[in-house]
Every structure is written in structure tokens, then in C-alpha cells.
Design an enzyme around this catalytic site. Structure first.
Site, PDB file in Angstrom:
ATOM      1  N   ASP A 150       1.545  -1.543 -13.858  1.00 26.79           N
ATOM      2  CA  ASP A 150       2.115  -2.229 -12.702  1.00 26.79           C
ATOM      3  C   ASP A 150       2.433  -3.688 -13.016  1.00 26.79           C
ATOM      4  OD1 ASP A 150       1.577   0.154 -11.538  1.00 26.79           O
ATOM      5  OD2 ASP A 150       0.074  -0.586 -10.129  1.00 26.79           O
ATOM      6  N   GLY A 156       0.788  -1.225   0.000  1.00 30.63           N
ATOM      7  CA  GLY A 156       0.000   0.000   0.000  1.00 30.63           C
ATOM      8  C   GLY A 156       0.822   1.279   0.000  1.00 30.63           C
TER       9      GLY A 156
HETATM   10  P1  ADP Z   1       0.243  -1.214  -3.726  1.00 24.27           P
HETATM   11  O1  ADP Z   1       0.034  -2.103  -4.901  1.00 24.27           O
HETATM   12  O2  ADP Z   1       0.725   0.135  -4.114  1.00 24.27           O
HETATM   13  O3  ADP Z   1       1.116  -1.820  -2.668  1.00 24.27           O
HETATM   14  P2  ADP Z   1      -2.580  -1.630  -3.492  1.00 24.27           P
HETATM   15  O4  ADP Z   1      -3.618  -0.993  -2.648  1.00 24.27           O
HETATM   16  O5  ADP Z   1      -2.750  -1.616  -4.960  1.00 24.27           O
HETATM   17  O6  ADP Z   1      -1.179  -0.982  -3.059  1.00 24.27           O
HETATM   18  O7  ADP Z   1      -2.423  -3.154  -3.103  1.00 24.27           O
HETATM   19  C1  ADP Z   1      -2.304  -3.541  -1.747  1.00 24.27           C
HETATM   20  C2  ADP Z   1      -3.162  -4.777  -1.502  1.00 24.27           C
HETATM   21  O8  ADP Z   1      -2.586  -5.922  -2.182  1.00 24.27           O
HETATM   22  C3  ADP Z   1      -3.209  -5.164  -0.048  1.00 24.27           C
HETATM   23  O9  ADP Z   1      -4.236  -4.482   0.641  1.00 24.27           O
HETATM   24  C4  ADP Z   1      -3.495  -6.663  -0.143  1.00 24.27           C
HETATM   25  O10 ADP Z   1      -4.861  -6.912  -0.371  1.00 24.27           O
HETATM   26  C5  ADP Z   1      -2.729  -7.066  -1.388  1.00 24.27           C
HETATM   27  N1  ADP Z   1      -1.374  -7.539  -1.050  1.00 24.27           N
HETATM   28  C6  ADP Z   1      -0.222  -7.128  -1.569  1.00 24.27           C
HETATM   29  N2  ADP Z   1       0.827  -7.775  -1.038  1.00 24.27           N
HETATM   30  C7  ADP Z   1       0.325  -8.646  -0.147  1.00 24.27           C
HETATM   31  C8  ADP Z   1       0.888  -9.605   0.764  1.00 24.27           C
HETATM   32  N3  ADP Z   1       2.191  -9.823   0.849  1.00 24.27           N
HETATM   33  N4  ADP Z   1       0.033 -10.309   1.525  1.00 24.27           N
HETATM   34  C9  ADP Z   1      -1.287 -10.118   1.444  1.00 24.27           C
HETATM   35  N5  ADP Z   1      -1.862  -9.236   0.636  1.00 24.27           N
HETATM   36  C10 ADP Z   1      -1.086  -8.502  -0.162  1.00 24.27           C
HETATM   37 MG    MG Z   2      -1.381  -1.792  -6.476  1.00 21.51          MG
END
Ligand code: ADP
Ligand code: MG
Length: 363
Positions: free
Chosen positions: A165, A115
Site C-alpha cells: 500500500d 476503510g
Molecule cells: P483503508 O486503508 O483501506 O482505507 P484502513 O482500515 O487500513 O482502511 O485505514 C483506515 C484508517 O486510516 C481510518 O480508520 C483512520 O484511522 C485512518 N485514516 C485514513 N484516512 C483518514 C482521514 N482522511 N482522516 C482521518 N483518518 C484517516
Molecule cells: Mg489501509
């Protein structure tokens, strides 16, 4: 916790995919435009094994969360939320391509900050799809993996994202910038300017309005295209036509047009100094024309831009919070990151360093 402890068995395959940071080309991918991301060293790793029940079981080490796919949440993707929706989306999309996916145990662990705008979501999708490709020997190329990841995010996680992405996570490496035409998917790996490296600092400001703001900007771009009678803002041939649009469409379209031109200029080959200027111009455009910056990001960018050996800096990602990226002189990244963070936190913010020095030329 590891796979063995969660599922009482050993995993069969393991696969990884990196996060990304976008150097230039922000809010252009859903306008069929041009972007310039690079992969970061941090990766998400997925361990896969066959489930001994007739259900899928997903576990995230970072969230310490387990989700079992049962009949009640299986048929309706809307009932699945959070990380399971991304993983489940990948499985469902492959099934829709007539691949048979047996019940799986999936263990996710990641060094990509979640996030913060470094695309942990795409890293999760690409790692998951790579794992299924290798476990089941699926005939999928890296572009197809990116496209499936994007569809999983749109259709199952409910995020109406562009292709940048997933393409970056699937095709970029930390040694190069990935120039990408998001309409044709034409791409080219290009080196970072000589003797430079990349610094990424999280502003510590949560991207609260990111989803609503993002959707609003998308809608504004679609309306601007409609007013200009073109398919997408990528198709603007006469920048003067943009200036005749009413507000806010005029400034929204102007950002997209100038941002695309900045990416195209870098692709032609520019000096480190010019690259930095283009990043600074990108930030000003995102702040003034696209209006996706906030005070904390502007402060952080301002401090970066005033620091010696910083060539240029801008917010990166959708905006409304999240991270900033800077291009700096090689060998100076780590010291600059700490110096800038100190000044930034003295203003009362709580940022942190995400990538202290990503050095393309020396890796
Ligand atoms: P970003 O892609 O910039 O990090 P996003 O809001 O697009 O932010 O994505 C974040 C979401 O992706 C998290 O809320 C979760 O649902 C999922 N996510 C990403 N990495 C993980 C992880 N290691 N474990 C669980 N969920 C993950
Ligand atoms: Mg994302």
C-alpha cells in the site's frame, strides 16, 4: 473547516498522496511475493504548520476529530488510537532517525474513501511524510517514505501490513500499473492493456472479520513456509510440494503460488482478454483456496463477470468485505459501473461506485 479555522493561522506546506487499487497479487505482499497496484485519482492532502504551543495538534476534516498530543498520551503509543496514531507514528519514526521535529499543526483532508480497501491509511502516511520532508527538507527518498509509512502503521496503528500500500501510494501513478517485487522492492511501471479501463465498486459490506482473518491467514502462510522449509511462500520452486501439505495449508499456499504466477505472467505482457482471465482466476483462488471472500463479494464479482465488455473482475484488498475491481473495455466503465450497481443493489445490498472509469491508455 479548514486549517485557518482550526489553528487560527495559515499552513506552511501542503502535500498529497493517492489511494491505490490492486489489480492482481492479493495476499502476496506478506509472502515476499509480487503485486500489481495502481494509484487512483483520489488523494489525501495534509496541511502542515508550526504549532505555537509546545504540543502537536492533529485534525481530520473527514472525521471532524481533533487530537492534541499531550504528555500523558505522548510516551505511550498504545494510548493513541485512530487517525492520530498514524500521524504520530510518522513523527516518532523520523525522530528515531534523529530528525528534530518541532511541534506541528496537522490538518488532514481526503477524497480517498476511508476503510474501503483503497488504502486511505497509506495515503495518510505518505502525505504526512511528504509534508514533513518538504517542510523540514529531510533527505528521504520515495522508497524510504513508503517504508516509514509501513512502520508507522505496524508499530503505531497496530496493523501488521505488508509494503504494497505504501509503495503504491508513494511510487505509483494513475497512468500505470506498478509491478512490485515486495522482497527486493524491484519495480517496473507497466501500461494497462490497450483500450481498457478500471472500475472499482464498493460492496457496501463492512470488513468485519478483516483484521482477525488477515492475521490468521498470515499465520497460516508462515506455518506453510515452515512445513516447506522455505523462508517465505515466494520461495516455492516446486508447486507439487505444496500439494503434499495438510489442509488448510495446502490451499493457502496454492493461492499464494498461483497468484504470484498470475502477476508474473502479466509482467511478461498479456492481451486484455488474458489479463481479465487472470483476474477471474484470482477471484476464484481467493474464494476457494484462500477463503477470504464473502457472499456479497461473490455476487458482485459474478454480476461483473457476466456483464458485456467486462474482461475480468475480482475482490480487491484483504477481502471479508470491501471493494471489487474490474478491467473493462475503454469508454464503457461508467455505464458498466451503473448497470452492475443497479443489479447488485436489487439483490438487497447497498454498494456504491468508488472509481467509475480509471483510464490509463487515454490519460
Ligand atoms: P483503508 O486503508 O483501506 O482505507 P484502513 O482500515 O487500513 O482502511 O485505514 C483506515 C484508517 O486510516 C481510518 O480508520 C483512520 O484511522 C485512518 N485514516 C485514513 N484516512 C483518514 C482521514 N482522511 N482522516 C482521518 N483518518 C484517516
Ligand atoms: Mg489501509
Amino acid at each position: 473547516m479548514d486549517f485557518q479555522q482550526i489553528f487560527d493561522a495559515a499552513p506552511t506546506v501542503q502535500s498529497s498522496a493517492p489511494g491505490r487499487v490492486n489489480l492482481l497479487g492479493e495476499h502476496t505482499d506478506y509472502n515476499d511475493g509480487f503485486v500489481l497496484p495502481t494509484a487512483i485519482p483520489q488523494e489525501t492532502t495534509v496541511f502542515l504548520g508550526f504549532s505555537s504551543t509546545n504540543q502537536h495538534h492533529f485534525y481530520s476534516a473527514e472525521l471532524e476529530e481533533r487530537v492534541d498530543i499531550t504528555d500523558s498520551n505522548m510516551d505511550s503509543s498504545s494510548k493513541l488510537q485512530g487517525f492520530a496514531s498514524y500521524v504520530w507514528g510518522c513523527i516518532r519514526l523520523l525522530e528515531q532517525m534523529r530528525h528534530s521535529i518541532p511541534p506541528m499543526n496537522v490538518f488532514v483532508t481526503s477524497a480517498v474513501p476511508i476503510g474501503s480497501g483503497l488504502s486511505s491509511s497509506a495515503a495518510l502516511e505518505v502525505a504526512m511524510l511528504r509534508g514533513l520532508r518538504s517542510l523540514l527538507q529531510l533527505d528521504l527518498d520515495d522508497v524510504k517514505i513508503a517504508q516509514l509509512g509501513q512502520q508507522a502503521e505496524i508499530q503505531y496503528a497496530g496493523v501488521n501490513c505488508g509494503i504494497m500500500d505504501q509503495m503504491a501510494s508513494s511510487l505509483a501513478d494513475p497512468q500505470h500499473l506498478l509491478f512490485l517485487d515486495t522482497r527486493t522492492l524491484e519495480r517496473q511501471k507497466i501500461p494497462l492493456p490497450q483500450d481498457t479501463e478500471v472500475v472499482v465498486i464498493d460492496s457496501g459490506i463492512p470488513r468485519k472479520l478483516a483484521t482477525s482473518g488477515y492475521n490468521q491467514r498470515r499465520a497460516e502462510c508462515e506455518e506453510a513456509s515452515r512445513l516447506l522449509k522455505i523462508k517465505a511462500l515466494r520461495d516455492v520452486t516446486d508447486p507439487e510440494a505444496v500439494e503434499t501439505l495438510p489442509e488448510p495449508w495446502r490451499r493457502r499456499a496454492r493461492h499464494v503460488v498461483t497468484e504470484n504466477n498470475r502477476v508474473l505472467e502479466v509482467r511478461q505482457g498479456v492481451s486484455a482478454e488474458r489479463f481479465g482471465e487472470l483476474m477471474n482466476a484470482s477471484h476464484a483462488s481467493l474464494r476457494d483456496d484462500y477463503e477470504v471472500s464473502v457472499a456479497g463479494l461473490d455476487h458482485l464479482v459474478d454480476i461483473l463477470q457476466k456483464t458485456p465488455d467486462v474482461l475480468g473482475a475480482r475482490l480487491t484488498g484483504a477481502g471479508f468485505g470491501g471493494a471489487c475491481v474490474a478491467l473493462v473495455r475503454a469508454g464503457r466503465g461508467e455505464a458498466i459501473a451503473h448497470h452492475v450497481l443497479e443489479q447488485y443493489t436489487s439483490l438487497g445490498y447497498s454498494g456504491h461506485i468508488l472509481v467509475p472509469a480509471l483510464n490509463h491508455t487515454q490519460q
